[in-house]
Design a protein around this motif. Structure first.
Motif, PDB file in Angstrom:
ATOM      1  N   ALA A 140      -7.266   9.501  11.028  1.00 20.19           N
ATOM      2  CA  ALA A 140      -6.956  10.894  10.705  1.00 20.19           C
ATOM      3  C   ALA A 140      -8.130  11.806  11.056  1.00 20.19           C
ATOM      4  CB  ALA A 140      -6.603  11.020   9.226  1.00 20.19           C
ATOM      5  N   ILE A 141      -9.345  11.340  10.814  1.00 23.11           N
ATOM      6  CA  ILE A 141     -10.534  12.117  11.193  1.00 23.11           C
ATOM      7  C   ILE A 141     -10.616  12.265  12.703  1.00 23.11           C
ATOM      8  CG2 ILE A 141     -13.062  12.061  11.225  1.00 23.11           C
ATOM      9  CD1 ILE A 141     -12.955  10.769   8.459  1.00 23.11           C
ATOM     10  N   PHE A 142     -10.351  11.180  13.423  1.00 28.93           N
ATOM     11  CA  PHE A 142     -10.388  11.240  14.885  1.00 28.93           C
ATOM     12  C   PHE A 142      -9.365  12.243  15.417  1.00 28.93           C
ATOM     13  CE2 PHE A 142      -8.888   9.841  19.054  1.00 28.93           C
ATOM     14  CZ  PHE A 142     -10.087   9.740  19.756  1.00 28.93           C
ATOM     15  N   ASN A 143      -8.163  12.231  14.865  1.00 25.53           N
ATOM     16  CA  ASN A 143      -7.136  13.175  15.315  1.00 25.53           C
ATOM     17  C   ASN A 143      -7.518  14.628  15.016  1.00 25.53           C
ATOM     18  OD1 ASN A 143      -5.585  11.006  16.172  1.00 25.53           O
ATOM     19  ND2 ASN A 143      -4.382  10.917  14.293  1.00 25.53           N
ATOM     20  N   ALA A 144      -8.289  14.838  13.935  1.00 26.65           N
ATOM     21  CA  ALA A 144      -8.657  16.195  13.532  1.00 26.65           C
ATOM     22  C   ALA A 144      -9.749  16.796  14.412  1.00 26.65           C
ATOM     23  CB  ALA A 144      -9.099  16.210  12.071  1.00 26.65           C
ATOM     24  N   ILE A 145     -10.627  15.946  14.972  1.00 28.34           N
ATOM     25  CA  ILE A 145     -11.761  16.471  15.738  1.00 28.34           C
ATOM     26  C   ILE A 145     -11.717  16.085  17.208  1.00 28.34           C
ATOM     27  CG2 ILE A 145     -13.225  16.432  13.688  1.00 28.34           C
ATOM     28  CD1 ILE A 145     -14.552  13.906  14.813  1.00 28.34           C
ATOM     29  N   ASN A 146     -10.683  15.389  17.639  1.00 23.53           N
ATOM     30  CA  ASN A 146     -10.644  14.888  19.009  1.00 23.53           C
ATOM     31  C   ASN A 146     -10.624  16.016  20.034  1.00 23.53           C
ATOM     32  OD1 ASN A 146     -10.518  12.937  21.030  1.00 23.53           O
ATOM     33  ND2 ASN A 146      -8.277  12.998  21.075  1.00 23.53           N
ATOM     34  N   ARG A 147     -10.004  17.147  19.702  1.00 25.59           N
ATOM     35  CA  ARG A 147      -9.861  18.250  20.657  1.00 25.59           C
ATOM     36  C   ARG A 147     -10.881  19.360  20.461  1.00 25.59           C
ATOM     37  NH1 ARG A 147      -6.188  16.537  24.564  1.00 25.59           N
ATOM     38  NH2 ARG A 147      -4.753  15.113  23.536  1.00 25.59           N
ATOM     39  N   LYS A 148     -11.568  19.362  19.319  1.00 27.66           N
ATOM     40  CA  LYS A 148     -12.471  20.470  19.027  1.00 27.66           C
ATOM     41  C   LYS A 148     -13.583  19.984  18.104  1.00 27.66           C
ATOM     42  CE  LYS A 148     -10.644  24.464  18.654  1.00 27.66           C
ATOM     43  NZ  LYS A 148      -9.871  25.651  18.197  1.00 27.66           N
ATOM     44  N   SER A 149     -14.812  20.376  18.389  1.00 27.04           N
ATOM     45  CA  SER A 149     -15.931  20.041  17.506  1.00 27.04           C
ATOM     46  C   SER A 149     -15.870  20.913  16.265  1.00 27.04           C
ATOM     47  CB  SER A 149     -17.263  20.241  18.237  1.00 27.04           C
ATOM     48  OG  SER A 149     -17.409  21.592  18.642  1.00 27.04           O
ATOM     49  N   LYS A 150     -16.257  20.330  15.112  1.00 21.83           N
ATOM     50  CA  LYS A 150     -16.107  21.042  13.845  1.00 21.83           C
ATOM     51  C   LYS A 150     -17.282  20.763  12.914  1.00 21.83           C
ATOM     52  CE  LYS A 150     -11.025  21.014  13.912  1.00 21.83           C
ATOM     53  NZ  LYS A 150      -9.783  20.647  13.183  1.00 21.83           N
ATOM     54  N   PHE A 151     -17.446  21.687  11.961  1.00 21.81           N
ATOM     55  CA  PHE A 151     -18.357  21.445  10.857  1.00 21.81           C
ATOM     56  C   PHE A 151     -17.660  20.522   9.852  1.00 21.81           C
ATOM     57  CE2 PHE A 151     -19.945  25.409  12.583  1.00 21.81           C
ATOM     58  CZ  PHE A 151     -21.316  25.238  12.525  1.00 21.81           C
ATOM     59  N   VAL A 152     -18.474  19.788   9.092  1.00 19.91           N
ATOM     60  CA  VAL A 152     -17.901  18.809   8.176  1.00 19.91           C
ATOM     61  C   VAL A 152     -18.644  18.839   6.842  1.00 19.91           C
ATOM     62  CG1 VAL A 152     -19.361  17.007   9.195  1.00 19.91           C
ATOM     63  CG2 VAL A 152     -17.402  16.358   7.806  1.00 19.91           C
ATOM     64  N   LEU A 153     -17.897  18.835   5.772  1.00 19.76           N
ATOM     65  CA  LEU A 153     -18.433  18.611   4.433  1.00 19.76           C
ATOM     66  C   LEU A 153     -18.176  17.158   4.084  1.00 19.76           C
ATOM     67  CD1 LEU A 153     -19.443  19.339   1.556  1.00 19.76           C
ATOM     68  CD2 LEU A 153     -17.094  20.021   1.026  1.00 19.76           C
ATOM     69  N   ASP A 154     -19.239  16.368   4.033  1.00 16.83           N
ATOM     70  CA  ASP A 154     -19.158  14.950   3.675  1.00 16.83           C
ATOM     71  C   ASP A 154     -19.622  14.821   2.237  1.00 16.83           C
ATOM     72  OD1 ASP A 154     -19.079  12.219   3.552  1.00 16.83           O
ATOM     73  OD2 ASP A 154     -20.908  11.907   4.737  1.00 16.83           O
ATOM     74  N   ALA A 155     -18.685  14.525   1.325  1.00 11.30           N
ATOM     75  CA  ALA A 155     -19.002  14.578  -0.104  1.00 11.30           C
ATOM     76  C   ALA A 155     -18.533  13.324  -0.822  1.00 11.30           C
ATOM     77  CB  ALA A 155     -18.362  15.817  -0.741  1.00 11.30           C
ATOM     78  N   ASP A 156     -19.165  13.093  -1.969  1.00 11.04           N
ATOM     79  CA  ASP A 156     -18.816  11.971  -2.842  1.00 11.04           C
ATOM     80  C   ASP A 156     -18.858  12.484  -4.278  1.00 11.04           C
ATOM     81  OD1 ASP A 156     -18.271   9.537  -3.944  1.00 11.04           O
ATOM     82  OD2 ASP A 156     -20.297   8.739  -3.709  1.00 11.04           O
ATOM     83  N   ILE A 157     -17.869  12.110  -5.080  1.00  9.19           N
ATOM     84  CA  ILE A 157     -17.801  12.548  -6.468  1.00  9.19           C
ATOM     85  C   ILE A 157     -18.648  11.610  -7.326  1.00  9.19           C
ATOM     86  CG2 ILE A 157     -16.275  12.997  -8.416  1.00  9.19           C
ATOM     87  CD1 ILE A 157     -14.035  13.493  -6.414  1.00  9.19           C
ATOM     88  N   SER A 158     -19.533  12.188  -8.114  1.00 11.97           N
ATOM     89  CA  SER A 158     -20.462  11.403  -8.920  1.00 11.97           C
ATOM     90  C   SER A 158     -19.744  10.740 -10.092  1.00 11.97           C
ATOM     91  CB  SER A 158     -21.586  12.307  -9.433  1.00 11.97           C
ATOM     92  OG  SER A 158     -22.462  11.596 -10.262  1.00 11.97           O
ATOM     93  N   LYS A 159     -19.834   9.410 -10.177  1.00 11.80           N
ATOM     94  CA  LYS A 159     -19.270   8.630 -11.281  1.00 11.80           C
ATOM     95  C   LYS A 159     -17.837   9.045 -11.594  1.00 11.80           C
ATOM     96  CE  LYS A 159     -23.776   7.773 -13.395  1.00 11.80           C
ATOM     97  NZ  LYS A 159     -24.596   7.886 -14.628  1.00 11.80           N
TER      98      LYS A 159
END
Length: 598
Positions: free
Chosen positions: A156-175
């Motif tokens: 799903a990530i590959f399909n979202a950025i395959n045609r256009k470069s994008k900014f990304v928020l890479d996050a993890d929820i604490s506990k």
């Protein structure tokens, strides 16, 4: 009154799935009244209780793990007693705290092990709740859901950025599992009072750690059967929140006009796997706005983003001190500018970059250290035993990364492993040179002079090479498709094509058309599968595909027990095989096994 092995599981599973399918369809239509009525019917079903008990006492790997009452490894007679004891009573015993190491860190993760009775009841409630919520869950939610995996999230990530470069928020929820607000979770669950009180009892049951009871005023215990489903329910709505922001975004076309809301919604993507998620968009201000909105949304759940694992980067360019790309589920996702002789062409013309997904450096290091540790501890073992220890680990790791650009990394890790194996041989033969060690343990097989194998001719044991793994593109699951929609052909084909399924299992799945040869039912996601010898090896059976069949684990147990005894092969009026000790409370109607218990 009857024996566990005599139960006709085929009919029980079909009857339960029919009710689950009706719940899924009613939830899709928004018919809450019908959903609740069917859920109550399924909770009282003897068939559902039998399947729930079979799952926690026979199929699950934790069947030999005890709760606070010390009960584990139930025999068939005890399982039947447990079926009669399952009922919703708004009571629950505390969970037993077990600490397990967290991969890649020195931290430990707490697990809460419920009692066997609570586990069986949770499995029953999961059969009831899962179809309703599978119809509601968002399309880009992939963690702890039937028919979905981390590979779907990466695709799903590959399909979202395959045609256009994008900014990304890479996050993890604490506990996430430890901090979820109970009241918010129960209100979002929005179920009938009896079930609500039972789930609340599990959440408030407390935990026993070193013979001390600690209250649980927040969070869901990791280790329970229903805990992943409750966590997904709590985090449901995050993608809808982000999509709701899209219409207010200022996005104009080349002529200076605002683009359609549909295109704005499609321009932003949120892909979530349990408590890990990424947000993708071509505008940095939009990513920053999404970050703030998500923080506010998580506040209602008493959750927050983990600062050490939350970063904003770009898939192609450097953002401040942040390098291009990001890591997600053990994969590294990054885009590279194409050179003079690399076109990077697509349907839209020249892109100027290529999207490359590879195993993350942390994943590579973790795998090599794990293999090297086994080799160091096996200096006193012979070559055949060492190969048997290493092959499952290498096969599993390579299969997980076989859907991305991994060929060069596989070759590099294999070269490092060869040097480690040579050192292992030198340590075993201290008075011999390196050339002698190489000739003793490495042989020529199929034109390859560096095959770590035993000298047994056709029966030689070969160490699996990382570079021998075929790279094959993964096909993402369709939209909001669910196993409860009844499309058995689609889901059985997907199960056989999954990269983490062994080649032998995948071949037998295709040969048997996704069905168990013993019970005739389709294999579902989450089923425990075992390869059975049609003619046992003790009676001359061979390890060949003609003598192999794929069975459910419980079907394999039943077949083994039946082979050990003579059995009664009488049939009933419908032509179905009748168990030798079928109780009077059962009878056949139109090829369906019916019980008069309820």
């Amino acid at each position: 009154m009857y024996r566990w092995r005599d139960i006709n599981w085929c009919n029980l599973e079909r009857g339960v799935f029919k009710l689950q399918k009706r719940i899924f369809q009613a939830s899709n239509r928004g018919n809450v009244k019908l959903v609740r009525r069917l859920q109550r019917l399924l909770m009282k079903s003897w068939s559902a209780k039998m399947l729930a008990v079979r799952r926690v006492t026979q199929d699950n790997q934790g069947k030999k793990t005890a709760g606070v009452d010390g009960v584990k490894s139930l025999n068939p007679a005890q399982r039947l007693v447990l079926v009669k004891q399952i009922e919703l009573n708004a009571k629950a015993k505390p969970t037993r705290r077990v600490w397990i190491p967290k991969p890649g860190t020195s931290e430990e993760r707490p697990l809460g092990i419920p009692t066997m009775n609570d586990r069986a009841l949770q499995a029953l409630i999961k059969l009831v709740l899962e179809p309703e919520w599978e119809a509601k869950f968002e399309a880009n939610s992939y963690g702890f859901r039937p028919g979905r995996s981390g590979h779907d999230a990466i695709e799903a990530i590959f399909n979202a950025i395959n045609r256009k470069s994008k900014f990304v928020l890479d996050a993890d929820i604490s506990k996430c599992f430890d901090k979820i607000n109970h009241q918010t979770l129960l209100s979002k669950l929005n179920t009938f009072p009896t079930l609500r009180r039972q789930i609340r009892a599990w959440l408030k049951a407390g935990v026993m750690d070193n013979n001390k009871l600690f209250p649980t005023n927040e969070g869901t215990p990791q280790g329970g059967v229903i805990s992943p489903l409750l966590a997904n329910i709590a985090l449901h709505g995050m993608e809808e929140l982000i999509k709701g922001i899209a219409p207010s975004i200022d996005m104009k076309n080349s002529q200076g006009y605002q683009i359609y809301n549909r295109d704005k919604i499609n321009s932003i993507s949120l892909i979530r796997y349990a408590d890990d998620f990424v947000v993708l968009h071509e505008d940095l201000e939009v990513i920053q706005m999404c970050t703030q909105k998500i923080k506010e949304w998580l506040t209602d759940l008493s959750l927050e983003l983990k600062p050490s694992k939350t970063r904003i980067s770009h898939t192609l360019n450097k953002v401040g001190d942040e390098k291009p790309g990001f890591n997600f589920l053990g994969f590294n996702v990054r885009q590279f500018r194409v050179g003079k002789y690399q076109s990077g062409r697509s349907r839209g013309g020249l892109l100027g970059f290529k999207t490359i997904i590879t195993p993350s450096k942390e994943g590579q290091k973790r795998h090599y250290h794990k293999v090297a540790k086994i080799i160091n501890k096996s200096r006193g073992l012979d070559q055949a035993t060492l190969i048997k220890l290493l092959n499952p680990i290498i096969r599993g790791w390579c299969n997980y990364y076989s859907t991305v650009v991994s060929e060069k990394i596989f070759s590099r890790i294999w070269h490092l492993l060869v040097h480690k194996l040579i050192k292992w041989g030198i340590h075993r033969h201290r008075k011999k040179g390196k050339v002698w060690v190489v000739k003793k343990y490495f042989h020529t097989v199929g034109g390859d002079n560096w095959t770590f194998s035993t000298r047994n001719g056709e029966t030689a044991l070969l160490l699996r090479k990382h570079s021998d793994t075929d790279i094959k593109r993964y096909v993402k699951v369709k939209g909001k498709a669910s196993p409860f929609d009844g499309d058995w052909l689609y889901w059985s084909i997907r199960k056989g094509n999954h990269p983490e399924v062994a080649i032998r299992v995948a071949t037998l799945l295709k040969k048997q058309k996704g069905k168990c040869t013993f019970c005739g039912n389709y294999f579902k996601d989450g089923d425990s599968l075992e390869v059975d010898h049609i003619i046992p090896k003790s009676k001359g059976g061979k390890d060949k595909y003609d003598n192999w069949q794929l069975l459910h684990r419980h079907c394999h147990d039943t077949k083994t027990a039946s082979d050990a005894s003579s059995g009664n092969k009488s049939t009933c009026k419908s032509g179905k095989p009748k168990p030798p000790s079928m109780p009077e409370s059962f009878f056949w109607i139109d090829d369906m096994l019916v019980t008069t218990c309820y």
